[in-house]
Design an enzyme around this catalytic site. Structure first.
Site, short mmCIF file in Angstrom:
data_model
loop_
_atom_site.label_atom_id
_atom_site.label_comp_id
_atom_site.label_asym_id
_atom_site.label_seq_id
_atom_site.Cartn_x
_atom_site.Cartn_y
_atom_site.Cartn_z
N GLU A 27 0.78 -1.06 -0.06
CA GLU A 27 0.16 -0.03 0.09
C GLU A 27 0.82 1.32 -0.02
O GLU A 27 0.50 2.43 -0.77
CB GLU A 27 -0.71 -0.06 1.08
CG GLU A 27 -2.19 -1.10 0.92
CD GLU A 27 -2.89 -1.27 2.24
OE1 GLU A 27 -2.53 -1.53 3.46
OE2 GLU A 27 -4.10 -0.97 2.23
N GLU A 53 -3.85 -9.35 3.39
CA GLU A 53 -4.82 -9.36 4.65
C GLU A 53 -5.93 -10.22 4.94
O GLU A 53 -6.17 -10.62 6.04
CB GLU A 53 -5.26 -7.80 4.57
CG GLU A 53 -4.32 -6.74 4.70
CD GLU A 53 -3.59 -6.26 3.58
OE1 GLU A 53 -3.79 -6.91 2.53
OE2 GLU A 53 -2.97 -5.11 3.60
N1 3HC Z 1 4.38 -8.19 11.48
C1 3HC Z 1 4.97 -8.55 12.60
N2 3HC Z 1 5.92 -9.38 12.35
C2 3HC Z 1 6.08 -10.05 11.36
C3 3HC Z 1 5.34 -9.82 10.15
C4 3HC Z 1 4.32 -8.64 10.21
N3 3HC Z 1 3.75 -8.09 9.00
N4 3HC Z 1 5.62 -10.44 9.02
C5 3HC Z 1 6.64 -11.59 9.91
N5 3HC Z 1 6.72 -11.18 11.02
C6 3HC Z 1 7.79 -11.77 11.57
C7 3HC Z 1 7.42 -13.20 11.62
O1 3HC Z 1 6.45 -13.61 12.99
C8 3HC Z 1 8.62 -13.94 12.24
O2 3HC Z 1 9.07 -13.68 13.41
P1 3HC Z 1 9.77 -14.68 14.44
O3 3HC Z 1 11.16 -14.86 13.59
O4 3HC Z 1 9.74 -13.95 15.62
O5 3HC Z 1 9.03 -16.06 14.45
C9 3HC Z 1 9.65 -13.14 11.47
O6 3HC Z 1 8.96 -11.86 10.93
C10 3HC Z 1 10.00 -13.72 10.04
O7 3HC Z 1 8.77 -14.44 9.40
P2 3HC Z 1 8.67 -15.47 8.64
O8 3HC Z 1 9.30 -16.55 9.53
O9 3HC Z 1 7.37 -15.67 7.95
O10 3HC Z 1 9.80 -15.40 7.37
P3 3HC Z 1 9.74 -15.65 6.11
O11 3HC Z 1 10.95 -15.34 5.38
O12 3HC Z 1 9.35 -17.32 5.99
O13 3HC Z 1 8.48 -15.24 5.20
C11 3HC Z 1 7.11 -13.14 4.90
C12 3HC Z 1 8.38 -13.69 5.05
C13 3HC Z 1 6.72 -13.79 3.50
C14 3HC Z 1 6.96 -11.61 4.73
C15 3HC Z 1 6.09 -13.48 5.85
O14 3HC Z 1 6.34 -13.18 7.14
C16 3HC Z 1 4.73 -12.78 5.74
O15 3HC Z 1 3.93 -13.44 5.07
N6 3HC Z 1 4.37 -11.76 6.59
C17 3HC Z 1 3.15 -11.45 6.65
C18 3HC Z 1 2.81 -10.52 5.54
C19 3HC Z 1 1.31 -10.12 5.79
O16 3HC Z 1 0.54 -10.54 6.08
N7 3HC Z 1 1.10 -8.56 5.78
C20 3HC Z 1 0.19 -7.93 5.76
C21 3HC Z 1 0.06 -7.24 7.07
S1 3HC Z 1 -1.55 -6.69 7.50
C22 3HC Z 1 -1.34 -5.19 6.94
O17 3HC Z 1 -0.48 -4.86 6.21
C23 3HC Z 1 -2.64 -4.21 7.03
C24 3HC Z 1 -2.60 -3.15 6.25
O18 3HC Z 1 -3.46 -3.30 5.22
C25 3HC Z 1 -3.04 -1.81 7.15
#
Ligand code: 3HC
Ligand code: NAI
Length: 694
Positions: free
Chosen positions: A103, A123
């Site tokens: 975004e 999301e």
């Molecule tokens: N917020 C907080 N922590 C997060 C995070 C996030 N968005 N994304 C990842 N993390 C943390 C994980 O919990 C993990 O923490 P840990 O090591 O303590 O367990 C660490 O970061 C590493 O994450 P992964 O183990 O998942 O690492 P990968 O390399 O396998 O994957 C990734 C990376 C593809 C970015 C995956 O973490 C992911 O899909 N993350 C979430 C993405 C997501 O859902 N984003 C949308 C959030 S909601 C939003 O943005 C609302 C907005 O519209 C207002």
């Protein structure tokens, strides 16, 4: 420091640096605002690049902040500041620009990305919707239909596909920063090119587009709240002016954010990441190298397990007792691959490559070089004993010996070898090539590096590995017993099979418990009841199924079980024959049949399971309640939007209510199966939750 501003002549770079994934925390939001202020104030800067340090662009809002009070500045405020910024802005994307990260990029004028980057709005997977303008900007940029599809699936979009859609302006190979700065320099002097200023034309949509989308989504995303709200928000992008659309998005975002589904799905996100953290396993333990695998038994499970390894490019030797067994097993594997190819998801070359990785054999000599050997023969201790004694003789030193047993003791099996430290359970779920769960059963003497290797292997074959201790049925099947028992007793007490199953399906299970028995085959439970010690299970609960088996009704495979089935169909058809068997059996046990409510069906099936889950936790068979949830989500299809059985008990029902209902069922049905777990009693007495269980 979560961010810094750098001037490179006339180009400013706003660096975000918040490891590991540059989640947009409060500090990052402040850093973006600060960077924008500096870039605005510096008249030498004509264009701005937003880039991220580390392995990825911003992977989204910081999900850990969702459970607390709002922290300002909000992400929409940051996006407003980007909109108000006077100079062109270029997002330099590598890794994953997800959610709020994408975004931010959508609020920039241009997006430059490495060819292997991904963008997306995931999301929906967290029970929410894009709440920082994504629902209003992406449709303007790429069109309503593809934008809606991207938000409802939540799936990542590879950068080349995103470029084709119009979401990425330039793909880069090599040095991203250099390329983004050069690209930005070309834009000096250009007016701003804000996505918000693009006008959407409603005429481009087919009539009834949003109604059709609502109906289709209601089917595809059964019971889910946020996909429907995403459609509402995207509709607003076309029916309302931009600022009002943003306001609508905000309202819908907060509606989703406070829903129980959002809390459950966010629990699942963190539970999934917790599961591989094994208490007591030294961080520096080195997994053993697994280059080749062998599997004993090419039946239902052995064949599916072999496919997992072939899919990951790992050679597999498949051993059977006779040629007929081998031919049958390989035939099923080929049929499965060809069915996938027929759907266009594999080429015929890929089918042959995978088949080529599976080497059939009848001789244990062919297993001498295998790094990992997984046994998947009949569920009989005597047969497993012979197999493991043989493996002990033929397997090379350091090879890992695993059993796919559903219930048997891993310690007993390890005792058949002279190397119990190399033995553990690797319990796959049927169909093994599809289900994401791998229960990794740690024996009393399993070596730490063997455990670490199994976790590593799980990742390589794209499974979620959950470590369990050794007990009858481990985590999943031990708890399933309570679920199956209550489902079976409820039909004796007055519910029809379809009433029980419909209540469970309405709750969100992929199928009801009796349908599940029919699918697995009623003969499996029949055989296991014959082998079990009296007193270790409820004989009444198996009585109907036993009679059905003796009538030749073994489930779907004989087109008759608890239900009738038409040839080649999986739709359960209520059976009068079964209704009669149920009534006769109830009479035989002196059970007076009565009306049974949907609430009782759900409480009996799930609380029986949860009470055992508490014991599993108390005994240390599972490390965390959230691990149990993951077992149920990925092994048994428990609905993710309920967070798993333990999350459901704690957060939908509440532990005090769960305990009260368990006590009530103990009063009604006796203490044998309904004595509350001491752990549950303690947590309720102390006002604690499962997170404080250990
Ligand atoms: N917020 C907080 N922590 C997060 C995070 C996030 N968005 N994304 C990842 N993390 C943390 C994980 O919990 C993990 O923490 P840990 O090591 O303590 O367990 C660490 O970061 C590493 O994450 P992964 O183990 O998942 O690492 P990968 O390399 O396998 O994957 C990734 C990376 C593809 C970015 C995956 O973490 C992911 O899909 N993350 C979430 C993405 C997501 O859902 N984003 C949308 C959030 S909601 C939003 O943005 C609302 C907005 O519209 C207002
Ligand atoms: P199956 O009956 O489909 O296959 C077993 C295969 O093992 C048969 O092909 C048989 O010929 C072969 N076999 C028997 N003895 C052998 C020996 N000594 N050497 C080599 N091969 C031998 O059984 P299924 O369902 O695949 O189960 C296998 C194991 O997996 C069991 O321990 C079962 O409890 C477990 N399991 C089964 C699940 C299921 O849903 N079917 C799920 C998870 C685990």
């Amino acid at each position: 420091m979560s961010g810094r501003f750098e001037a490179h002549g006339d180009v400013g770079i706003l660096w975000i640096d918040n490891p590991p994934v540059n989640a947009i925390s409060q500090a990052v939001r402040v850093a973006i605002l600060d960077g924008l202020k500096q870039a605005e104030a510096d008249s030498a800067i004509k264009v701005l690049v937003i880039a991220c340090a580390g392995r990825t662009f911003m992977a989204g809002a910081d999900i850990t902040e969702f459970s607390g009070p709002p922290r300002l500045p909000s992400l929409p405020e940051v996006i407003d500041a980007l909109d108000a910024f006077s100079k062109p802005v270029v997002a330099a994307i590598h890794g994953t620009a997800f959610g709020g990260g994408f975004e931010v990029a959508l609020a920039c004028d241009y997006r430059v990305a490495l060819a292997n980057a991904q963008v997306g709005l995931p999301e929906v997977k967290l029970g929410i919707l894009p709440g920082a303008g994504g629902t209003q900007r992406l449709p303007r940029l790429v069109g309503i239909e593809p934008a809606l599809q991207a938000m409802i699936s939540g799936d990542p979009i590879p950068a080349p596909a995103a470029q084709e859609m119009g979401a990425i302006d330039k793909l880069v190979v090599g040095d991203l920063t250099e390329a983004a700065v050069a690209f930005a320099r070309e834009k000096i002097g250009s007016p701003r090119r804000r996505v918000r200023d693009i006008t959407l034309s409603p005429n481009s949509l087919p009539a009834g587009f949003f109604d059709t989308a609502r109906q289709r989504t209601a089917k595809e995303k059964r019971n889910l709240f946020s996909p429907q709200r995403i459609i509402d928000a995207v509709e607003a992008a076309i029916t309302l002016p931009f600022d009002q659309g943003i306001q609508r998005e905000q309202d819908l975002f907060f509606e989703c954010a406070k829903s129980s589904q959002a809390k459950a799905l966010q629990h699942v996100f963190f539970a999934e990441r917790q599961v591989s953290k094994i208490p007591g396993l030294p961080a520096d333990v080195k997994p053993r190298s697994i280059k080749s695998v062998a599997i004993i038994g090419a039946g239902t499970m052995g064949g599916g397990i072999a496919m997992n390894f072939a899919n990951a490019g790992i050679p597999v030797t498949l051993l059977e007792v006779n040629q007929e067994g081998l031919d049958r097993g390989l035939g099923v594997i080929r049929k499965n691959y060809e069915a996938t190819a027929a759907k266009g998801r594999l080429t015929s070359e890929q089918v042959e490559t995978r088949m080529g990785l599976i080497k059939p054999t009848l001789s244990y000599d062919a297993l001498a070089d295998a790094d990992l050997i997984i046994e998947a023969v009949f569920e009989t201790l005597e047969i497993k004993k012979k197999v493991f004694e043989t493996l002990d003789r033929v397997a090379k030193k350091g090879a890992i010996l695993a059993s796919n047993t559903s219930y048997l003791s891993i310690d007993t099996i390890a005792g058949y070898t002279s190397r119990p430290e190399d033995v553990l359970g690797m319990h796959f779920f049927s169909p093994a090539n599809v289900m994401k769960l791998l229960e990794i059963v740690r024996g009393a003497r399993t070596a730490p590096d063997v455990l670490a290797t199994a976790l590593d292997v799980a990742k390589r074959i794209k499974k979620v590995g959950v470590v369990a201790g050794n007990c009858h049925g481990f985590i999943g099947n031990r708890m399933l017993e309570g679920y199956g028992r209550e489902g079976s007793l409820l039909i004796l007490e007055g519910a029809t099979p379809q009433q029980v199953d419909q209540a469970l399906v309405k709750f969100g299970m992929p199928m009801g418990v009796l349908q599940m028995f029919d699918l697995a085959g009623l003969d499996i439970g029949y055989k296991s009841r014959k082998d079990r010690e009296p007193g270790t299970f409820d004989v009444k609960s198996g009585a109907v199924a036993d009679k059905l088996v003796e009538m030749g009704r073994l489930g779907q495979k004989t087109k008759a079980g608890f239900y009738d089935y038409e040839s080649g169909q999986r739709t359960p058809i209520p059976s009068d024959v079964v209704a009669k068997v149920i009534e006769e059996t109830a009479a035989q046990y002196g059970i007076k049949r009565r009306e049974i409510s949907e609430q009782e069906i759900l409480e009996r099936c799930f609380l029986a399971m949860v009470n055992i889950g508490c014991e599993v936790l108390r005994e240390g068979i599972a490390y965390r309640a959230s691990d149990i949830d993951i077992v149920y989500l990925y092994g048994y299809g428990f609905p993710a939007h309920r967070g798993g059985p333990m999350f459901w008990a704690e957060h939908e029902l509440g532990l005090p209510k769960a305990l009260e209902r368990i006590r009530e069922y103990a009063r009604q049905h006796g203490p044998r199966w309904w004595t509350p777990s001491p752990l549950l009693e303690r947590l309720v007495a102390e006002g604690k939750g499962f997170a404080q269980a250990v």
